[in-house]
Scaffold this motif. Structure first.
Motif, PDB file in Angstrom:
ATOM      1  N   MET A   1      43.937  38.344  17.146  1.00 44.76           N
ATOM      2  CA  MET A   1      42.721  37.733  18.400  1.00 44.76           C
ATOM      3  C   MET A   1      41.924  38.503  18.890  1.00 44.76           C
ATOM      4  O   MET A   1      42.623  39.910  19.285  1.00 44.76           O
ATOM      5  CB  MET A   1      43.512  37.042  19.278  1.00 44.76           C
ATOM      6  N   THR A   2      40.822  38.397  19.065  1.00 45.27           N
ATOM      7  CA  THR A   2      39.883  39.710  19.600  1.00 45.27           C
ATOM      8  C   THR A   2      39.610  39.153  20.915  1.00 45.27           C
ATOM      9  O   THR A   2      38.884  37.968  20.913  1.00 45.27           O
ATOM     10  CB  THR A   2      38.602  39.956  18.866  1.00 45.27           C
ATOM     11  N   THR A   3      39.677  39.932  22.045  1.00 39.78           N
ATOM     12  CA  THR A   3      39.308  39.838  23.280  1.00 39.78           C
ATOM     13  C   THR A   3      38.200  40.689  23.940  1.00 39.78           C
ATOM     14  O   THR A   3      38.229  41.707  23.361  1.00 39.78           O
ATOM     15  CB  THR A   3      40.647  39.713  24.152  1.00 39.78           C
ATOM     16  N   ARG A   4      37.712  40.344  24.991  1.00 40.68           N
ATOM     17  CA  ARG A   4      37.038  41.120  25.839  1.00 40.68           C
ATOM     18  C   ARG A   4      37.492  42.615  26.106  1.00 40.68           C
ATOM     19  O   ARG A   4      36.892  43.638  25.825  1.00 40.68           O
ATOM     20  CB  ARG A   4      36.384  40.613  26.966  1.00 40.68           C
ATOM     21  N   ALA A   5      38.863  42.480  26.520  1.00 38.39           N
ATOM     22  CA  ALA A   5      39.540  43.673  26.911  1.00 38.39           C
ATOM     23  C   ALA A   5      39.631  44.519  25.444  1.00 38.39           C
ATOM     24  O   ALA A   5      39.319  45.920  25.581  1.00 38.39           O
ATOM     25  CB  ALA A   5      40.898  43.282  27.377  1.00 38.39           C
ATOM     26  N   GLY A   6      39.962  44.155  24.460  1.00 39.16           N
ATOM     27  CA  GLY A   6      40.174  45.052  23.219  1.00 39.16           C
ATOM     28  C   GLY A   6      38.868  45.432  22.691  1.00 39.16           C
ATOM     29  O   GLY A   6      38.839  46.651  22.528  1.00 39.16           O
ATOM     30  N   ASP A   7      37.844  44.574  22.807  1.00 37.19           N
ATOM     31  CA  ASP A   7      36.448  45.089  22.557  1.00 37.19           C
ATOM     32  C   ASP A   7      36.152  46.274  23.350  1.00 37.19           C
ATOM     33  O   ASP A   7      35.477  47.312  22.927  1.00 37.19           O
ATOM     34  CB  ASP A   7      35.649  43.946  22.878  1.00 37.19           C
ATOM     35  N   SER A   8      36.150  46.064  24.600  1.00 35.32           N
ATOM     36  CA  SER A   8      35.834  47.046  25.577  1.00 35.32           C
ATOM     37  C   SER A   8      36.585  48.525  25.321  1.00 35.32           C
ATOM     38  O   SER A   8      36.123  49.486  25.343  1.00 35.32           O
ATOM     39  CB  SER A   8      36.172  46.676  26.954  1.00 35.32           C
ATOM     40  N   GLN A   9      37.908  48.321  25.067  1.00 34.06           N
ATOM     41  CA  GLN A   9      38.619  49.617  24.625  1.00 34.06           C
ATOM     42  C   GLN A   9      38.252  50.227  23.302  1.00 34.06           C
ATOM     43  O   GLN A   9      37.983  51.336  23.279  1.00 34.06           O
ATOM     44  CB  GLN A   9      40.159  49.225  24.419  1.00 34.06           C
ATOM     45  N   ARG A  10      37.898  49.464  22.301  1.00 28.97           N
ATOM     46  CA  ARG A  10      37.316  50.141  21.063  1.00 28.97           C
ATOM     47  C   ARG A  10      35.931  50.513  21.156  1.00 28.97           C
ATOM     48  O   ARG A  10      35.915  51.452  20.540  1.00 28.97           O
ATOM     49  CB  ARG A  10      37.381  48.714  19.969  1.00 28.97           C
ATOM     50  N   ARG A 186      28.803  42.952  21.067  1.00 32.52           N
ATOM     51  CA  ARG A 186      27.676  43.020  22.269  1.00 32.52           C
ATOM     52  C   ARG A 186      27.691  41.880  23.089  1.00 32.52           C
ATOM     53  O   ARG A 186      27.466  41.999  24.106  1.00 32.52           O
ATOM     54  CB  ARG A 186      26.234  42.953  21.490  1.00 32.52           C
ATOM     55  N   ALA A 187      27.766  40.810  22.422  1.00 35.90           N
ATOM     56  CA  ALA A 187      27.787  39.347  23.145  1.00 35.90           C
ATOM     57  C   ALA A 187      28.978  39.441  24.276  1.00 35.90           C
ATOM     58  O   ALA A 187      28.653  39.236  25.371  1.00 35.90           O
ATOM     59  CB  ALA A 187      27.796  38.257  22.244  1.00 35.90           C
ATOM     60  N   ARG A 188      30.252  39.850  23.840  1.00 32.71           N
ATOM     61  CA  ARG A 188      31.241  39.657  24.735  1.00 32.71           C
ATOM     62  C   ARG A 188      31.248  40.836  25.735  1.00 32.71           C
ATOM     63  O   ARG A 188      31.440  40.446  26.974  1.00 32.71           O
ATOM     64  CB  ARG A 188      32.682  40.050  24.004  1.00 32.71           C
ATOM     65  N   LEU A 189      30.642  42.186  25.169  1.00 40.76           N
ATOM     66  CA  LEU A 189      30.396  43.192  26.574  1.00 40.76           C
ATOM     67  C   LEU A 189      29.278  42.654  27.496  1.00 40.76           C
ATOM     68  O   LEU A 189      29.644  42.778  28.705  1.00 40.76           O
ATOM     69  CB  LEU A 189      30.301  44.396  25.798  1.00 40.76           C
ATOM     70  N   LEU A 190      28.187  42.040  26.776  1.00 39.45           N
ATOM     71  CA  LEU A 190      27.056  41.864  27.784  1.00 39.45           C
ATOM     72  C   LEU A 190      27.573  40.714  28.650  1.00 39.45           C
ATOM     73  O   LEU A 190      27.187  40.601  29.963  1.00 39.45           O
ATOM     74  CB  LEU A 190      25.837  41.724  27.295  1.00 39.45           C
ATOM     75  N   SER A 191      28.203  39.941  28.344  1.00 41.84           N
ATOM     76  CA  SER A 191      28.796  38.665  29.117  1.00 41.84           C
ATOM     77  C   SER A 191      29.850  39.032  30.099  1.00 41.84           C
ATOM     78  O   SER A 191      29.719  38.257  31.118  1.00 41.84           O
ATOM     79  CB  SER A 191      29.559  37.520  28.168  1.00 41.84           C
ATOM     80  N   GLY A 192      30.267  40.072  30.036  1.00 45.89           N
ATOM     81  CA  GLY A 192      31.199  40.484  30.866  1.00 45.89           C
ATOM     82  C   GLY A 192      30.421  41.327  32.150  1.00 45.89           C
ATOM     83  O   GLY A 192      31.340  41.630  33.277  1.00 45.89           O
ATOM     84  N   LEU A 193      28.986  41.604  32.127  1.00 44.99           N
ATOM     85  CA  LEU A 193      28.478  42.163  33.177  1.00 44.99           C
ATOM     86  C   LEU A 193      27.841  41.279  33.962  1.00 44.99           C
ATOM     87  O   LEU A 193      27.718  39.997  33.698  1.00 44.99           O
ATOM     88  CB  LEU A 193      27.361  42.996  32.385  1.00 44.99           C
TER      89      LEU A 193
END
Length: 223
Positions: A1-10, A186-193
């Motif tokens: 499962m890919t999550t915003r936390a995992g994306d941010s770290q990677r 990109r979509a997950r990172l930007l949605s967290g801003l």
């Protein structure tokens, strides 16, 4: 499962690995006595160092304690061992960051080919250490993070871990993070801003980032 936390770290790991190797390459070709050029390159190294030190502090003080609290009992002991290994690896990386800071100051003062080459080699040495540390983290800890840390916990951590960067530096780091991100990342990172940050990025930040990359690298970002 890919999550915003995992994306941010990677994405942050990828950013630092890429930029350190680029810095080594750019520095190796820079005129040793060009004070403006050495200042631009060493400023970028300083930014990367502050980003990485802040990232390690966030993980050490907030992220891994939250993960350990969230894990079921049968996984917690093994995870603590992995966090202990992470701590040792990051301490070695942080020591190399201090070496890079020293090499940057020596280049700025001496302006000699040997000082420039020492800076470039220190970038490569640090990049290798970051490669090994982030590979271990992504193998041993990120799967646990993505499987067990609740989204609300990551949101609270992201809000609490305010970087000690200027607004312009934050936009630069955002651009660096998005540069190699795939569309889903990109979509997950930007949605967290926040909405304001997304608006600033769209209206001015993207263009400023592109101009900063051209000044640093002599070419625009690939994406």
């Amino acid at each position: 499962m890919t999550t915003r936390a995992g994306d941010s770290q990677r994405v942050l790991h990828r950013l630092v690995r890429r930029e350190l190797r680029l810095l080594a390459e750019l520095s190796a070709w820079a005129p040793a006595g060009d004070a403006a050029r050495s200042a631009a390159l060493t400023r970028h190294a300083d930014l990367l160092g502050r980003v990485l030190l802040g990232h390690h502090a966030m993980e050490r003080n907030l992220l891994w304690p939250a993960l350990l609290r969230a894990l079921p009992a049968d996984l917690a002991d093994a995870a603590r061992d992995r966090v202990t290994d992470w701590t040792a690896r990051c301490a070695a990386v942080d020591n190399r960051l201090r070496d890079l800071s020293t090499a940057a100051r020596q280049w700025a003062v001496a302006g000699t080919p040997s000082a420039r080459d020492a800076f470039a080699l220190t970038c490569l040495d640090l990049a290798a250490a970051v490669d090994a540390q982030t590979a271990a983290e992504e193998r041993d800890l990120l799967p646990l993070l993505e499987a067990h840390l609740p989204t609300r916990e990551w949101t609270a951590i992201a809000q609490a871990a305010r970087p000690s960067l200027s607004p312009r530096e934050q936009l630069t780091v955002l651009g660096l993070a998005l540069e190699d991100a795939d569309p889903a990342e990109r979509a997950r990172l930007l949605s967290g801003l926040g909405r304001g940050t997304r608006l600033v990025w769209r209206l001015a930040g993207r263009a400023r980032y592109r101009a900063a990359v051209v000044r640093l690298r002599g070419a625009p970002p690939e994406h």
